[in-house]
Design a protein around this motif. Structure first.
Motif, mmCIF file in Angstrom:
data_model
loop_
_atom_site.group_PDB
_atom_site.id
_atom_site.type_symbol
_atom_site.label_atom_id
_atom_site.label_comp_id
_atom_site.label_asym_id
_atom_site.label_seq_id
_atom_site.Cartn_x
_atom_site.Cartn_y
_atom_site.Cartn_z
ATOM 1 N N ALA A 22 -18.262 -89.819 -29.055
ATOM 2 C CA ALA A 22 -19.009 -89.328 -30.229
ATOM 3 C C ALA A 22 -18.142 -88.473 -31.149
ATOM 4 O O ALA A 22 -18.540 -88.192 -32.289
ATOM 5 C CB ALA A 22 -20.225 -88.535 -29.769
ATOM 6 N N SER A 69 -26.132 -90.178 -27.163
ATOM 7 C CA SER A 69 -25.328 -89.113 -27.759
ATOM 8 C C SER A 69 -24.513 -89.625 -28.947
ATOM 9 O O SER A 69 -24.458 -88.992 -30.007
ATOM 10 C CB SER A 69 -24.396 -88.510 -26.702
ATOM 11 N N VAL A 70 -23.871 -90.799 -28.760
ATOM 12 C CA VAL A 70 -23.070 -91.364 -29.841
ATOM 13 C C VAL A 70 -23.952 -91.723 -31.031
ATOM 14 O O VAL A 70 -23.607 -91.450 -32.193
ATOM 15 C CB VAL A 70 -22.291 -92.590 -29.345
ATOM 16 N N THR A 74 -23.734 -89.956 -34.691
ATOM 17 C CA THR A 74 -23.484 -90.829 -35.847
ATOM 18 C C THR A 74 -24.519 -90.596 -36.946
ATOM 19 O O THR A 74 -24.179 -90.489 -38.129
ATOM 20 C CB THR A 74 -23.503 -92.300 -35.413
#
Length: 344
Positions: A22, A69-70, A74
């Protein structure tokens, strides 16, 4: 993201580096635009999926938590990039308007005014600003070339506002008044209307003609530097200094004009105290008179640029105060390399 992937592969599935993918969309949101952030985020999701499959992280919740999470980072980076780009567009618009206002207030001086060649150097002490508390103007009138160089107490928008009032009064009076003392009186009345308390403006007002030389009114300003054709340097001062603009109109008489010889080959440098009060690492003031030899270049702008460069090197960095320098040279039409340099 490539570094995270390499570390994750080498360290094995138990190291827990997968959520660090991330960082890619996080940094993209800080420094890039929203399209770039979206592309980096998509690549991060693809990389996270590939690493999760490699690490067999989707057998439990760890892989899905990393993907979430990513995706969340984003989305946050994309929103931040959109908001930052909007603010940057607004700032660019405001800056363009401010630059137009600055050019109206402090117009470029004409390279030729009457029998004079002119060159200007101006540095504001406020970062990213083109103007500050110093002011200048050069106008050619039937009485001769009239010039003002001044320094407003303080910095920032209040100083710019005061400079606008003084310049407006000078530009009007320079064309309408037949005597230099009349110009000074009108400028002083205008300054007194806007200045309150202990605010003031130091100023040097000059009238230069081929027949009479240079006449000056000094309102508590540093004296001009006269560089003669033989290289001699003078700092002509009045018999008695007058109070700065905004302080003296109700307490004393205005300044008495004083004459300075000014003929072919001579130069006059008008400046503000940001020049002479610049200091080096030893806290020694800038020796302006000793640097007069830097003004030998036939091109006035090149000569003044050399002096400005020397001042910057002496102070070892940007000025702590606004610094303005106005160079005036007696122009002889059709002779000398100076006219050819200005023509270029």
């Amino acid at each position: 993201m490539l570094i995270v992937a390499a570390v994750d592969v080498s360290a094995g599935s138990g190291a827990g580096f997968l959520p660090l993918v991330a960082l890619g969309p996080a940094f993209a949101g800080l420094i890039g635009g929203w399209p770039r952030t979206a592309v980096v985020g998509a690549l991060a999701l693809a990389l996270c999926t590939a690493l999760g499959l490699y690490d067999e992280a989707f057998h439990g919740r760890r892989g899905y938590t990393a993907l979430a999470s990513v995706a969340g980072v984003t989305a946050a980076g994309w929103v931040a990039a959109v908001m930052r780009q909007r603010r940057e567009a607004e700032f660019a618009s405001m800056r363009s308007i401010a630059e137009v206002a600055q050019r109206v207030l402090l117009r470029p001086v004409p390279r030729r005014a009457g029998h004079l060649h002119t060159a200007l150097s101006y540095t504001s002490a406020v970062a990213e600003a083109r103007i500050g508390g110093d002011l200048y103007e050069v106008v050619a009138t039937p009485a001769g070339v009239r010039v003002i160089v001044g320094d407003v107490q303080g910095k920032g928008l209040a100083a710019v506002e005061t400079a606008a009032v003084v310049l407006g009064a000078f530009r009007e009076a320079a064309y309408e008044e037949t005597e230099l003392t009349g110009v000074g009186a009108r400028v002083e009345r205008a300054a007194d209307r806007v200045l309150r308390g202990e605010k003031f403006v130091t100023a040097l007002i000059a009238e230069i003609s081929p027949e009479r030389g240079a006449m000056f009114l000094n309102y508590g300003h540093p004296p001009p530097m006269a560089v003669r054709v033989d290289g001699a340097v003078e700092f002509p001062e009045p018999d008695q200094y007058a109070l700065p603009l905004g302080l003296g109109i109700h307490m004393s008489e205005g300044p008495r004009p004083f004459h300075v010889a000014f003929g072919p080959g001579d130069q006059l440098l008008l400046y503000t105290d940001g020049v002479t009060e610049a200091r080096n690492h030893e806290r020694t003031f800038y020796p302006l008179g000793e640097r007069a030899h830097l003004l030998r270049d036939p091109d006035p702008e090149a000569a003044l640029s050399a002096l400005h460069h020397d001042l910057t090197e002496y102070a070892e960095g940007p000025p702590q105060d606004d610094a303005a320098m106005l160079l005036l040279r007696y122009r002889q039409e059709g002779t000398g390399s100076e006219d050819r340099a200005v023509a270029r």
